[in-house]
Design a protein around this motif. Structure first.
Motif, PDB file in Angstrom:
ATOM      1  N   ASP A  61      25.815  36.254  19.102  1.00 18.76           N
ATOM      2  CA  ASP A  61      24.562  35.825  18.489  1.00 18.76           C
ATOM      3  C   ASP A  61      24.586  34.313  18.308  1.00 18.76           C
ATOM      4  N   PRO A  62      23.548  33.596  18.771  1.00 22.90           N
ATOM      5  CA  PRO A  62      23.527  32.133  18.610  1.00 22.90           C
ATOM      6  C   PRO A  62      23.690  31.690  17.163  1.00 22.90           C
ATOM      7  N   LYS A  63      23.143  32.458  16.211  1.00 21.81           N
ATOM      8  CA  LYS A  63      23.298  32.096  14.807  1.00 21.81           C
ATOM      9  C   LYS A  63      24.753  32.185  14.368  1.00 21.81           C
ATOM     10  N   VAL A  64      25.424  33.250  14.821  1.00 19.65           N
ATOM     11  CA  VAL A  64      26.838  33.409  14.479  1.00 19.65           C
ATOM     12  C   VAL A  64      27.668  32.311  15.124  1.00 19.65           C
ATOM     13  N   LYS A  65      27.369  32.028  16.408  1.00 17.74           N
ATOM     14  CA  LYS A  65      28.110  30.972  17.098  1.00 17.74           C
ATOM     15  C   LYS A  65      27.884  29.623  16.427  1.00 17.74           C
ATOM     16  N   GLY A  66      26.637  29.375  15.989  1.00 16.30           N
ATOM     17  CA  GLY A  66      26.353  28.124  15.291  1.00 16.30           C
ATOM     18  C   GLY A  66      27.116  28.026  13.990  1.00 16.30           C
ATOM     19  N   ARG A  67      27.207  29.150  13.278  1.00 15.89           N
ATOM     20  CA  ARG A  67      27.965  29.156  12.021  1.00 15.89           C
ATOM     21  C   ARG A  67      29.445  28.913  12.266  1.00 15.89           C
ATOM     22  N   ILE A  68      29.971  29.505  13.339  1.00 17.61           N
ATOM     23  CA  ILE A  68      31.394  29.290  13.676  1.00 17.61           C
ATOM     24  C   ILE A  68      31.634  27.825  14.017  1.00 17.61           C
ATOM     25  N   ARG A  69      30.721  27.236  14.809  1.00 13.31           N
ATOM     26  CA  ARG A  69      30.872  25.816  15.134  1.00 13.31           C
ATOM     27  C   ARG A  69      30.819  24.954  13.880  1.00 13.31           C
ATOM     28  N   GLN A  70      29.938  25.320  12.938  1.00 14.11           N
ATOM     29  CA  GLN A  70      29.831  24.555  11.695  1.00 14.11           C
ATOM     30  C   GLN A  70      31.114  24.637  10.882  1.00 14.11           C
ATOM     31  N   LEU A  71      31.687  25.861  10.804  1.00 17.19           N
ATOM     32  CA  LEU A  71      32.943  26.018  10.060  1.00 17.19           C
ATOM     33  C   LEU A  71      34.077  25.218  10.694  1.00 17.19           C
ATOM     34  N   ARG A  72      34.132  25.253  12.035  1.00 14.57           N
ATOM     35  CA  ARG A  72      35.171  24.475  12.711  1.00 14.57           C
ATOM     36  C   ARG A  72      34.981  22.982  12.469  1.00 14.57           C
ATOM     37  N   HIS A  73      33.721  22.542  12.492  1.00 13.40           N
ATOM     38  CA  HIS A  73      33.428  21.130  12.247  1.00 13.40           C
ATOM     39  C   HIS A  73      33.819  20.732  10.827  1.00 13.40           C
ATOM     40  N   ASP A  74      33.515  21.619   9.867  1.00 10.28           N
ATOM     41  CA  ASP A  74      33.872  21.322   8.473  1.00 10.28           C
ATOM     42  C   ASP A  74      35.375  21.246   8.287  1.00 10.28           C
ATOM     43  N   ARG A  75      36.114  22.170   8.915  1.00  4.50           N
ATOM     44  CA  ARG A  75      37.581  22.133   8.793  1.00  4.50           C
ATOM     45  C   ARG A  75      38.146  20.871   9.435  1.00  4.50           C
ATOM     46  N   SER A  76      37.581  20.514  10.593  1.00  2.05           N
ATOM     47  CA  SER A  76      38.041  19.299  11.267  1.00  2.05           C
ATOM     48  C   SER A  76      37.764  18.068  10.417  1.00  2.05           C
ATOM     49  N   ARG A  77      36.594  18.027   9.760  1.00  2.00           N
ATOM     50  CA  ARG A  77      36.265  16.881   8.908  1.00  2.00           C
ATOM     51  C   ARG A  77      37.181  16.828   7.690  1.00  2.00           C
ATOM     52  N   SER A  78      37.502  18.006   7.152  1.00  2.00           N
ATOM     53  CA  SER A  78      38.408  18.027   5.987  1.00  2.00           C
ATOM     54  C   SER A  78      39.773  17.486   6.363  1.00  2.00           C
ATOM     55  N   ARG A  79      40.291  17.889   7.524  1.00  2.00           N
ATOM     56  CA  ARG A  79      41.594  17.367   7.962  1.00  2.00           C
ATOM     57  C   ARG A  79      41.514  15.859   8.197  1.00  2.00           C
ATOM     58  N   MET A  80      40.376  15.406   8.739  1.00  2.00           N
ATOM     59  CA  MET A  80      40.212  13.980   8.999  1.00  2.00           C
ATOM     60  C   MET A  80      40.205  13.183   7.692  1.00  2.00           C
ATOM     61  N   MET A  81      39.471  13.671   6.704  1.00  2.00           N
ATOM     62  CA  MET A  81      39.410  12.968   5.432  1.00  2.00           C
ATOM     63  C   MET A  81      40.758  12.965   4.727  1.00  2.00           C
ATOM     64  N   ALA A  82      41.518  14.057   4.912  1.00  3.86           N
ATOM     65  CA  ALA A  82      42.841  14.116   4.275  1.00  3.86           C
ATOM     66  C   ALA A  82      43.793  13.090   4.861  1.00  3.86           C
ATOM     67  N   ALA A  83      43.494  12.589   6.091  1.00  2.00           N
ATOM     68  CA  ALA A  83      44.378  11.602   6.722  1.00  2.00           C
ATOM     69  C   ALA A  83      44.040  10.170   6.342  1.00  2.00           C
ATOM     70  N   VAL A  84      42.878   9.945   5.674  1.00  3.96           N
ATOM     71  CA  VAL A  84      42.466   8.582   5.336  1.00  3.96           C
ATOM     72  C   VAL A  84      43.446   7.900   4.378  1.00  3.96           C
ATOM     73  N   PRO A  85      43.936   8.575   3.314  1.00  2.73           N
ATOM     74  CA  PRO A  85      44.866   7.886   2.400  1.00  2.73           C
ATOM     75  C   PRO A  85      46.139   7.374   3.072  1.00  2.73           C
ATOM     76  N   ASP A  86      46.515   7.950   4.206  1.00  2.00           N
ATOM     77  CA  ASP A  86      47.726   7.508   4.898  1.00  2.00           C
ATOM     78  C   ASP A  86      47.426   6.462   5.963  1.00  2.00           C
ATOM     79  N   ALA A  87      46.164   6.018   6.075  1.00  5.81           N
ATOM     80  CA  ALA A  87      45.806   5.046   7.111  1.00  5.81           C
ATOM     81  C   ALA A  87      46.375   3.672   6.789  1.00  5.81           C
ATOM     82  N   THR A  88      46.509   2.866   7.819  1.00  9.53           N
ATOM     83  CA  THR A  88      46.998   1.488   7.652  1.00  9.53           C
ATOM     84  C   THR A  88      45.851   0.551   7.313  1.00  9.53           C
ATOM     85  N   VAL A  89      44.703   0.760   7.922  1.00  5.28           N
ATOM     86  CA  VAL A  89      43.543  -0.082   7.694  1.00  5.28           C
ATOM     87  C   VAL A  89      42.289   0.691   8.064  1.00  5.28           C
ATOM     88  N   VAL A  90      41.171   0.350   7.402  1.00  3.91           N
ATOM     89  CA  VAL A  90      39.862   0.905   7.735  1.00  3.91           C
ATOM     90  C   VAL A  90      38.981  -0.260   8.171  1.00  3.91           C
TER      91      VAL A  90
END
Length: 360
Positions: free
Chosen positions: A239-268
Protein backbone atom coordinates in the motif's frame (compact mmCIF):
# COMPACT_ATOMS: atom_id res chain seq x y z
CA UNK A 1 -24.33 6.75 -10.81
CA UNK A 2 -25.66 3.71 -12.62
CA UNK A 3 -23.92 4.74 -15.83
CA UNK A 4 -20.57 4.81 -14.07
CA UNK A 5 -20.89 1.33 -12.56
CA UNK A 6 -20.56 -0.67 -15.80
CA UNK A 7 -17.58 1.43 -16.84
CA UNK A 8 -15.92 0.87 -13.49
CA UNK A 9 -16.50 -2.90 -13.65
CA UNK A 10 -15.53 -3.22 -17.32
CA UNK A 11 -12.46 -5.31 -18.03
CA UNK A 12 -10.43 -2.83 -20.04
CA UNK A 13 -6.89 -3.62 -18.81
CA UNK A 14 -4.59 -6.30 -20.21
CA UNK A 15 -3.88 -9.08 -17.71
CA UNK A 16 -0.75 -8.70 -15.66
CA UNK A 17 2.04 -11.27 -15.56
CA UNK A 18 0.86 -12.32 -12.09
CA UNK A 19 -2.72 -12.80 -13.33
CA UNK A 20 -1.51 -15.01 -16.17
CA UNK A 21 0.75 -17.00 -13.84
CA UNK A 22 -2.10 -17.55 -11.37
CA UNK A 23 -4.38 -18.70 -14.20
CA UNK A 24 -1.69 -21.13 -15.39
CA UNK A 25 -1.30 -22.57 -11.89
CA UNK A 26 -5.05 -23.17 -11.77
CA UNK A 27 -4.95 -24.94 -15.14
CA UNK A 28 -6.76 -22.10 -16.90
CA UNK A 29 -4.88 -21.95 -20.21
CA UNK A 30 -5.75 -21.33 -23.85
CA UNK A 31 -6.13 -24.81 -25.29
CA UNK A 32 -7.83 -25.82 -28.51
CA UNK A 33 -8.90 -29.43 -28.80
CA UNK A 34 -8.76 -29.09 -32.57
CA UNK A 35 -4.99 -28.52 -32.36
CA UNK A 36 -4.68 -31.75 -30.38
CA UNK A 37 -6.81 -33.49 -33.02
CA UNK A 38 -4.53 -32.16 -35.78
CA UNK A 39 -1.41 -33.56 -34.12
CA UNK A 40 -3.07 -36.92 -33.47
CA UNK A 41 -4.11 -37.09 -37.13
CA UNK A 42 -0.57 -36.20 -38.17
CA UNK A 43 0.81 -38.97 -35.99
CA UNK A 44 -1.73 -41.44 -37.37
CA UNK A 45 -0.84 -40.46 -40.94
CA UNK A 46 2.87 -41.00 -40.21
CA UNK A 47 2.13 -44.38 -38.69
CA UNK A 48 -0.11 -45.37 -41.59
CA UNK A 49 2.42 -44.28 -44.22
CA UNK A 50 5.49 -45.86 -42.62
CA UNK A 51 4.17 -48.88 -40.78
CA UNK A 52 1.06 -50.14 -42.59
CA UNK A 53 2.89 -52.69 -44.80
CA UNK A 54 5.24 -53.94 -42.07
CA UNK A 55 2.39 -54.10 -39.55
CA UNK A 56 0.23 -56.16 -41.88
CA UNK A 57 3.14 -58.50 -42.61
CA UNK A 58 3.94 -58.93 -38.90
CA UNK A 59 0.37 -59.90 -38.09
CA UNK A 60 -0.25 -61.91 -41.26
CA UNK A 61 1.85 -64.94 -40.35
CA UNK A 62 0.40 -65.73 -36.91
CA UNK A 63 -3.14 -65.03 -38.12
CA UNK A 64 -2.57 -67.25 -41.14
CA UNK A 65 -1.52 -70.07 -38.84
CA UNK A 66 -4.60 -69.50 -36.70
CA UNK A 67 -6.96 -69.63 -39.70
CA UNK A 68 -5.32 -72.58 -41.50
CA UNK A 69 -4.75 -74.74 -38.41
CA UNK A 70 -7.76 -73.72 -36.36
CA UNK A 71 -9.00 -77.33 -36.20
CA UNK A 72 -5.72 -78.55 -34.71
CA UNK A 73 -5.77 -76.34 -31.63
CA UNK A 74 -7.22 -77.71 -28.47
CA UNK A 75 -8.95 -75.01 -26.50
CA UNK A 76 -6.94 -74.65 -23.29
CA UNK A 77 -4.13 -76.88 -24.55
CA UNK A 78 -0.44 -76.03 -24.41
CA UNK A 79 -0.24 -75.45 -28.14
CA UNK A 80 -3.09 -72.99 -28.12
CA UNK A 81 -1.65 -71.12 -25.11
CA UNK A 82 1.79 -70.96 -26.71
CA UNK A 83 0.33 -69.69 -29.97
CA UNK A 84 -1.83 -67.13 -28.18
CA UNK A 85 1.23 -65.82 -26.26
CA UNK A 86 3.16 -65.43 -29.54
CA UNK A 87 0.21 -63.65 -31.12
CA UNK A 88 -0.13 -61.32 -28.11
CA UNK A 89 3.57 -60.41 -28.23
CA UNK A 90 3.30 -59.82 -31.98
CA UNK A 91 0.35 -57.46 -31.49
CA UNK A 92 2.15 -55.71 -28.61
CA UNK A 93 5.25 -55.21 -30.75
CA UNK A 94 3.12 -53.81 -33.56
CA UNK A 95 1.12 -51.33 -31.45
CA UNK A 96 3.95 -50.21 -29.14
CA UNK A 97 5.62 -47.86 -31.64
CA UNK A 98 2.32 -46.27 -32.79
CA UNK A 99 1.34 -45.70 -29.17
CA UNK A 100 4.67 -43.97 -28.50
CA UNK A 101 4.27 -41.78 -31.60
CA UNK A 102 0.71 -40.81 -30.66
CA UNK A 103 1.80 -40.08 -27.07
CA UNK A 104 4.55 -37.76 -28.31
CA UNK A 105 2.08 -36.03 -30.64
CA UNK A 106 -0.34 -35.52 -27.76
CA UNK A 107 2.38 -34.02 -25.54
CA UNK A 108 3.64 -31.71 -28.31
CA UNK A 109 0.06 -30.63 -29.10
CA UNK A 110 -0.30 -29.33 -25.55
CA UNK A 111 3.20 -27.89 -25.14
CA UNK A 112 2.88 -25.90 -28.36
CA UNK A 113 -0.19 -24.13 -26.93
CA UNK A 114 1.03 -23.44 -23.39
CA UNK A 115 3.97 -24.10 -21.09
CA UNK A 116 4.22 -27.33 -19.09
CA UNK A 117 1.35 -27.58 -16.65
CA UNK A 118 0.79 -29.75 -13.59
CA UNK A 119 -2.30 -28.68 -11.67
CA UNK A 120 -4.96 -30.51 -9.69
CA UNK A 121 -7.35 -27.57 -9.92
CA UNK A 122 -9.31 -28.82 -12.97
CA UNK A 123 -10.04 -32.18 -11.29
CA UNK A 124 -10.68 -30.80 -7.80
CA UNK A 125 -14.25 -31.63 -6.71
CA UNK A 126 -16.49 -28.55 -6.73
CA UNK A 127 -20.17 -28.20 -6.00
CA UNK A 128 -20.61 -26.16 -9.18
CA UNK A 129 -19.53 -29.20 -11.21
CA UNK A 130 -22.29 -31.43 -9.81
CA UNK A 131 -24.94 -28.76 -9.43
CA UNK A 132 -27.90 -29.47 -11.77
CA UNK A 133 -28.53 -25.74 -12.16
CA UNK A 134 -24.91 -25.06 -13.09
CA UNK A 135 -24.96 -28.01 -15.48
CA UNK A 136 -28.15 -26.74 -17.08
CA UNK A 137 -26.57 -23.31 -17.56
CA UNK A 138 -23.48 -24.85 -19.14
CA UNK A 139 -25.63 -27.02 -21.41
CA UNK A 140 -27.51 -24.03 -22.82
CA UNK A 141 -24.68 -21.48 -22.61
CA UNK A 142 -23.27 -19.54 -25.54
CA UNK A 143 -20.12 -21.67 -25.38
CA UNK A 144 -22.15 -24.88 -25.80
CA UNK A 145 -23.95 -23.33 -28.75
CA UNK A 146 -20.64 -22.36 -30.36
CA UNK A 147 -19.25 -25.87 -29.80
CA UNK A 148 -22.39 -27.38 -31.34
CA UNK A 149 -22.11 -25.16 -34.41
CA UNK A 150 -18.40 -25.98 -34.72
CA UNK A 151 -19.18 -29.69 -34.53
CA UNK A 152 -21.86 -29.51 -37.22
CA UNK A 153 -19.63 -27.45 -39.52
CA UNK A 154 -16.71 -29.79 -38.97
CA UNK A 155 -18.77 -32.90 -39.78
CA UNK A 156 -20.25 -31.21 -42.85
CA UNK A 157 -16.90 -30.02 -44.20
CA UNK A 158 -15.12 -33.29 -43.44
CA UNK A 159 -17.90 -35.34 -44.96
CA UNK A 160 -17.85 -33.22 -48.12
CA UNK A 161 -14.08 -33.49 -48.49
CA UNK A 162 -14.05 -37.24 -47.89
CA UNK A 163 -16.82 -37.68 -50.45
CA UNK A 164 -14.81 -35.91 -53.14
CA UNK A 165 -11.71 -37.94 -52.22
CA UNK A 166 -13.36 -41.38 -52.05
CA UNK A 167 -15.93 -41.04 -54.85
CA UNK A 168 -13.38 -41.05 -57.70
CA UNK A 169 -11.96 -44.28 -56.21
CA UNK A 170 -15.28 -46.15 -56.18
CA UNK A 171 -14.32 -48.39 -59.10
CA UNK A 172 -11.08 -49.41 -57.41
CA UNK A 173 -12.97 -50.24 -54.23
CA UNK A 174 -15.23 -52.61 -56.18
CA UNK A 175 -12.29 -54.49 -57.71
CA UNK A 176 -10.46 -54.75 -54.37
CA UNK A 177 -12.93 -57.38 -53.20
CA UNK A 178 -11.57 -59.95 -55.71
CA UNK A 179 -7.96 -58.74 -56.00
CA UNK A 180 -4.83 -60.36 -54.59
CA UNK A 181 -4.24 -59.53 -50.88
CA UNK A 182 -0.87 -57.89 -51.63
CA UNK A 183 -2.52 -55.62 -54.22
CA UNK A 184 -5.38 -54.89 -51.85
CA UNK A 185 -2.88 -53.78 -49.17
CA UNK A 186 -1.06 -51.47 -51.57
CA UNK A 187 -4.24 -49.89 -52.94
CA UNK A 188 -5.72 -49.55 -49.45
CA UNK A 189 -2.62 -47.71 -48.31
CA UNK A 190 -2.71 -45.40 -51.33
CA UNK A 191 -6.38 -44.50 -50.80
CA UNK A 192 -5.81 -44.15 -47.08
CA UNK A 193 -2.96 -41.65 -47.62
CA UNK A 194 -5.22 -39.56 -49.87
CA UNK A 195 -7.86 -39.51 -47.15
CA UNK A 196 -5.31 -38.57 -44.49
CA UNK A 197 -3.86 -35.79 -46.68
CA UNK A 198 -7.26 -34.25 -47.41
CA UNK A 199 -8.30 -34.57 -43.78
CA UNK A 200 -5.09 -32.90 -42.54
CA UNK A 201 -5.55 -29.97 -44.92
CA UNK A 202 -9.09 -29.35 -43.68
CA UNK A 203 -8.24 -29.91 -40.00
CA UNK A 204 -5.29 -27.51 -40.33
CA UNK A 205 -7.66 -24.70 -41.27
CA UNK A 206 -10.14 -25.70 -38.58
CA UNK A 207 -7.45 -25.98 -35.88
CA UNK A 208 -5.92 -22.60 -36.78
CA UNK A 209 -9.27 -20.82 -36.66
CA UNK A 210 -10.32 -22.61 -33.47
CA UNK A 211 -7.06 -21.81 -31.68
CA UNK A 212 -7.37 -18.10 -32.50
CA UNK A 213 -10.96 -18.14 -31.25
CA UNK A 214 -10.05 -19.99 -28.03
CA UNK A 215 -7.00 -17.80 -27.45
CA UNK A 216 -8.98 -14.59 -27.91
CA UNK A 217 -11.75 -15.80 -25.61
CA UNK A 218 -9.24 -16.88 -22.96
CA UNK A 219 -7.40 -13.55 -23.15
CA UNK A 220 -10.68 -11.65 -22.79
CA UNK A 221 -11.51 -13.75 -19.74
CA UNK A 222 -8.13 -12.89 -18.17
CA UNK A 223 -8.49 -9.13 -18.69
CA UNK A 224 -8.79 -7.01 -15.56
CA UNK A 225 -10.75 -4.02 -14.39
CA UNK A 226 -8.95 -0.85 -13.33
CA UNK A 227 -9.75 -1.62 -9.69
CA UNK A 228 -8.32 -5.15 -9.99
CA UNK A 229 -5.14 -3.69 -11.43
CA UNK A 230 -4.84 -1.26 -8.52
CA UNK A 231 -5.56 -3.95 -5.93
CA UNK A 232 -2.95 -6.25 -7.45
CA UNK A 233 -0.39 -3.45 -7.50
CA UNK A 234 -1.07 -2.76 -3.82
CA UNK A 235 -0.76 -6.45 -3.04
CA UNK A 236 2.53 -6.84 -4.90
CA UNK A 237 4.17 -3.50 -4.17
CA UNK A 238 2.50 -2.69 -0.89
CA UNK A 239 0.00 0.00 0.00
CA UNK A 240 1.48 3.41 -0.95
CA UNK A 241 0.34 4.82 2.40
CA UNK A 242 2.13 2.06 4.28
CA UNK A 243 5.24 2.46 2.14
CA UNK A 244 5.16 6.21 2.74
CA UNK A 245 4.91 5.65 6.48
CA UNK A 246 7.84 3.22 6.38
CA UNK A 247 9.92 5.75 4.44
CA UNK A 248 9.00 8.42 7.00
CA UNK A 249 10.04 6.20 9.91
CA UNK A 250 13.34 5.39 8.23
CA UNK A 251 13.93 9.08 7.56
CA UNK A 252 13.16 9.95 11.18
CA UNK A 253 15.56 7.29 12.49
CA UNK A 254 18.25 8.47 10.10
CA UNK A 255 17.76 12.08 11.24
CA UNK A 256 17.92 11.03 14.89
CA UNK A 257 21.24 9.25 14.31
CA UNK A 258 22.51 12.30 12.42
CA UNK A 259 21.59 14.69 15.22
CA UNK A 260 23.18 12.39 17.79
CA UNK A 261 26.49 12.77 15.90
CA UNK A 262 26.51 16.61 16.04
CA UNK A 263 27.98 16.89 19.59
CA UNK A 264 31.01 14.88 18.44
CA UNK A 265 31.62 17.08 15.37
CA UNK A 266 34.81 19.10 14.95
CA UNK A 267 33.16 22.11 13.34
CA UNK A 268 29.80 23.22 11.92
CA UNK A 269 29.96 25.33 8.76
CA UNK A 270 26.88 27.51 8.18
CA UNK A 271 25.29 29.75 5.55
CA UNK A 272 24.62 31.26 8.24
CA UNK A 273 20.85 30.58 8.44
CA UNK A 274 19.82 28.37 5.50
CA UNK A 275 22.46 25.59 5.55
CA UNK A 276 24.53 23.84 8.19
CA UNK A 277 27.12 21.10 7.64
CA UNK A 278 28.77 19.35 10.60
CA UNK A 279 32.23 17.92 9.94
CA UNK A 280 34.39 15.62 11.98
CA UNK A 281 38.14 15.18 11.63
CA UNK A 282 41.06 13.67 13.52
CA UNK A 283 44.58 12.76 12.54
CA UNK A 284 43.69 9.09 11.97
CA UNK A 285 41.16 10.00 9.28
CA UNK A 286 42.24 10.44 5.67
CA UNK A 287 39.82 13.32 5.11
CA UNK A 288 37.12 15.23 7.01
CA UNK A 289 33.79 13.45 7.21
CA UNK A 290 30.28 14.88 7.09
CA UNK A 291 28.33 13.66 10.13
CA UNK A 292 25.26 15.87 9.72
CA UNK A 293 23.77 18.39 7.32
CA UNK A 294 20.49 20.18 6.85
CA UNK A 295 18.62 23.20 5.56
CA UNK A 296 16.33 25.71 7.27
CA UNK A 297 14.73 24.06 10.34
CA UNK A 298 17.19 21.17 10.39
CA UNK A 299 20.10 23.61 9.99
CA UNK A 300 18.76 25.60 12.96
CA UNK A 301 18.56 22.44 15.06
CA UNK A 302 22.14 21.49 14.12
CA UNK A 303 23.37 24.94 15.21
CA UNK A 304 21.45 24.66 18.51
CA UNK A 305 23.00 21.25 19.26
CA UNK A 306 26.43 22.61 18.33
CA UNK A 307 26.02 25.50 20.77
CA UNK A 308 24.82 23.18 23.53
CA UNK A 309 27.85 20.92 23.00
CA UNK A 310 30.32 23.80 22.50
CA UNK A 311 31.10 22.74 18.90
CA UNK A 312 32.69 25.58 16.90
CA UNK A 313 30.36 27.22 14.35
CA UNK A 314 32.01 28.93 11.38
CA UNK A 315 30.05 31.07 8.94
CA UNK A 316 31.19 30.45 5.36
CA UNK A 317 28.19 30.69 2.99
CA UNK A 318 29.93 29.57 -0.27
CA UNK A 319 31.59 26.60 1.41
CA UNK A 320 28.42 25.65 3.31
CA UNK A 321 26.34 25.66 0.11
CA UNK A 322 29.01 23.71 -1.79
CA UNK A 323 29.36 21.05 0.91
CA UNK A 324 25.59 20.72 1.34
CA UNK A 325 25.21 20.01 -2.39
CA UNK A 326 28.21 17.72 -2.89
CA UNK A 327 28.66 15.54 0.19
CA UNK A 328 26.31 13.02 1.81
CA UNK A 329 25.96 12.24 5.49
CA UNK A 330 28.70 9.79 6.59
CA UNK A 331 30.59 10.63 3.39
CA UNK A 332 34.04 12.19 3.08
CA UNK A 333 34.35 15.62 1.52
CA UNK A 334 35.31 15.80 -2.19
CA UNK A 335 38.89 16.64 -3.13
CA UNK A 336 37.92 19.98 -4.65
CA UNK A 337 36.76 21.25 -1.24
CA UNK A 338 39.56 19.72 0.80
CA UNK A 339 41.75 22.85 0.86
CA UNK A 340 38.95 25.18 2.00
CA UNK A 341 37.81 22.74 4.69
CA UNK A 342 41.38 22.20 5.84
CA UNK A 343 41.78 25.93 6.37
CA UNK A 344 38.61 26.09 8.44
CA UNK A 345 39.56 23.07 10.57
CA UNK A 346 43.10 24.41 10.99
CA UNK A 347 41.67 27.74 12.11
CA UNK A 348 39.42 25.97 14.65
CA UNK A 349 42.30 23.84 15.96
CA UNK A 350 44.52 26.91 16.48
CA UNK A 351 41.74 28.69 18.37
CA UNK A 352 41.20 25.66 20.61
CA UNK A 353 44.91 25.47 21.39
CA UNK A 354 45.07 29.22 22.07
CA UNK A 355 42.69 31.13 24.29
CA UNK A 356 40.02 28.44 23.94
CA UNK A 357 36.74 28.35 22.04
CA UNK A 358 33.28 29.29 23.13
CA UNK A 359 30.51 28.69 20.58
CA UNK A 360 28.27 31.69 20.15
Amino acid sequence: MSSEAPEKDAKTEDPSHKKLEDAHKKGDVAKSQEVVTWFMLLGSAIIFAMMAPSTATALMEPLKVLIMDADRFELGGEGFISFFNRLAFSILGVVLVPLCILSVCGIVANLIQHKPLLSAEPVTPKLSKISPLAGFKRLFSSESLVNFIKGVLKITVMGTVLFFVVWPERDRLDTMMTADPAIILFEFQEIGLKIFTATLIVVTLIAGADYMYVRQKWWKRQMMTVQETRDEYKQMEGDPKVKGRIRQLRHDRSRSRMMAAVPDATVVITNPTHFAVALKYDREMGAPKCVAKGADAIALRIRELAKESDVPIVENPPLARALFASVEVDGFIPNEHFKAVAEVIGFVMRLKKGAGWKSS
